[in-house]
Motif scaffolding. Sequence first.
Motif, PDB file in Angstrom:
ATOM      1  N   GLY A 156      -7.944  -7.768  21.807  1.00 56.31           N
ATOM      2  CA  GLY A 156      -7.602  -8.653  22.586  1.00 56.31           C
ATOM      3  C   GLY A 156      -6.213  -9.444  22.258  1.00 56.31           C
ATOM      4  N   SER A 157      -6.175  -9.614  20.888  1.00 57.24           N
ATOM      5  CA  SER A 157      -4.947 -10.515  20.391  1.00 57.24           C
ATOM      6  C   SER A 157      -3.802  -9.385  20.641  1.00 57.24           C
ATOM      7  CB  SER A 157      -5.000 -10.689  18.957  1.00 57.24           C
ATOM      8  OG  SER A 157      -5.193  -9.436  18.096  1.00 57.24           O
ATOM      9  N   LEU A 158      -3.855  -8.229  20.641  1.00 55.51           N
ATOM     10  CA  LEU A 158      -2.663  -7.441  20.936  1.00 55.51           C
ATOM     11  C   LEU A 158      -2.351  -7.495  22.167  1.00 55.51           C
ATOM     12  CD1 LEU A 158      -3.212  -4.074  18.667  1.00 55.51           C
ATOM     13  CD2 LEU A 158      -1.404  -5.815  18.526  1.00 55.51           C
ATOM     14  N   GLN A 159      -3.194  -7.537  23.203  1.00 58.94           N
ATOM     15  CA  GLN A 159      -2.992  -7.629  24.688  1.00 58.94           C
ATOM     16  C   GLN A 159      -2.397  -8.835  24.970  1.00 58.94           C
ATOM     17  OE1 GLN A 159      -3.469  -5.243  27.163  1.00 58.94           O
ATOM     18  NE2 GLN A 159      -1.932  -6.790  28.140  1.00 58.94           N
ATOM     19  N   ASP A 202       0.004 -16.811  20.988  1.00 57.10           N
ATOM     20  CA  ASP A 202      -0.087 -15.412  20.906  1.00 57.10           C
ATOM     21  C   ASP A 202       1.040 -14.584  20.407  1.00 57.10           C
ATOM     22  OD1 ASP A 202      -2.828 -15.569  21.936  1.00 57.10           O
ATOM     23  OD2 ASP A 202      -1.934 -16.079  23.970  1.00 57.10           O
ATOM     24  N   SER A 203       1.807 -15.143  19.627  1.00 55.32           N
ATOM     25  CA  SER A 203       3.002 -14.356  19.110  1.00 55.32           C
ATOM     26  C   SER A 203       2.683 -13.331  18.312  1.00 55.32           C
ATOM     27  CB  SER A 203       4.066 -15.390  18.334  1.00 55.32           C
ATOM     28  OG  SER A 203       3.297 -15.792  17.325  1.00 55.32           O
ATOM     29  N   ILE A 204       3.585 -12.445  17.883  1.00 53.92           N
ATOM     30  CA  ILE A 204       3.382 -11.389  16.783  1.00 53.92           C
ATOM     31  C   ILE A 204       3.129 -12.132  15.669  1.00 53.92           C
ATOM     32  CG2 ILE A 204       4.592  -9.459  15.366  1.00 53.92           C
ATOM     33  CD1 ILE A 204       6.142  -8.878  17.905  1.00 53.92           C
ATOM     34  N   PHE A 205       3.498 -12.941  15.073  1.00 53.05           N
ATOM     35  CA  PHE A 205       3.070 -13.691  13.734  1.00 53.05           C
ATOM     36  C   PHE A 205       1.693 -13.896  13.897  1.00 53.05           C
ATOM     37  CE2 PHE A 205       7.367 -14.878  11.589  1.00 53.05           C
ATOM     38  CZ  PHE A 205       7.582 -13.448  11.267  1.00 53.05           C
TER      39      PHE A 205
END
Length: 364
Positions: A38-41, A296-299
Amino acid sequence: MVRLIQVLAIGALANSLLACAGGSGGGDSSPAGPESVGSLQRATNQAADDIIIPAATRFLDSAVVMRVSAENFCANPEESRLAELQESWRSAFLFWYQLAPYNFGPLDDDIVFPGYSFIDSLRLRGTDYTETVRTEISADITGAATLDDGYFAAKTFQYVGLLALESSVFETSTSEHSGAAVDILAEYGAVPRKCEVLQGLARQLVERATYVEQAWTVAYQDSEQPYRALFVSGQLDDGTKSIDQVVIAAQQYLDYLQARQVVRTAGQISMNSWEAISASIDEVELLLRGDTSATDSIFATMKIKGNENFIPAVESSIEQVRQSIADQNVDMLEITLGFLDGNFKREIPDGLNVDLGINFSDGD
């Protein structure tokens, strides 16, 4: 050269130590559970909605401002309006360097005539078309062709875009290519067709920028859906995962800046190359970190996956690039861009627990 090799070795070692600090944190360190997926989405959604689409919108807005500035200047060619016109070009140039890291989808959806090349001819092969552009502008000014939108739309990529506009706005078309405002104003006053060239090129830039923004937000190619919908649902043409595509595109852009020594070639007439590189690094950091409200950034996603130990290495590279820009040190910029390029090949995909499916072999 020996000194540069020593710096490279030391920097690479420092980044490796930072990546390893704190023990574990490798690509397989966290389970691919529901929260992980979910975090990737969410990171994909945020990249589209908070980063890429706003960058496309800013570039379109800046292109429109430049077109209006060109119209105002040609209606009354005076020094203050020339200054406004030149500033509008600088803004469009910098906003392009914020959009350029996302060179996929609407920017690169034609295998023969990629759209980005009609905005930034340097990006295609790293070829400096300055003299080609100068010759073309001179021929248009002295020629008899009707300089309408159809004429400019039919031009190939090397004759249009930001470089052609830069030459039109910041120098004369004479052999001296004077950058003095008084000479530029005198030429526009004496040669009305130069204004037709300027306005035609400005309208073409708006056309290209409009296509990119509308493709992301309204409808993409033959689809009734915007590219944003395809992107967040993972329906990319070549099957690449969306977040992977963002990382790959950013890595390829950093490699381009380094390998083509863009700071030595782009924006030379207007003397804006360092500002452009700085704008790109600001954008790359925004992509990674998000704005102050981003969750929800990449970091942030790397942290959710338990891989925050990779982040200091990336932050170190960004700071080293910024220092190279502040010092306007071309050799160090090349080295430090290599560090950041390497982060996008290793630490960032490992931190996201994604396999980019590419065998990088450039030795960094």
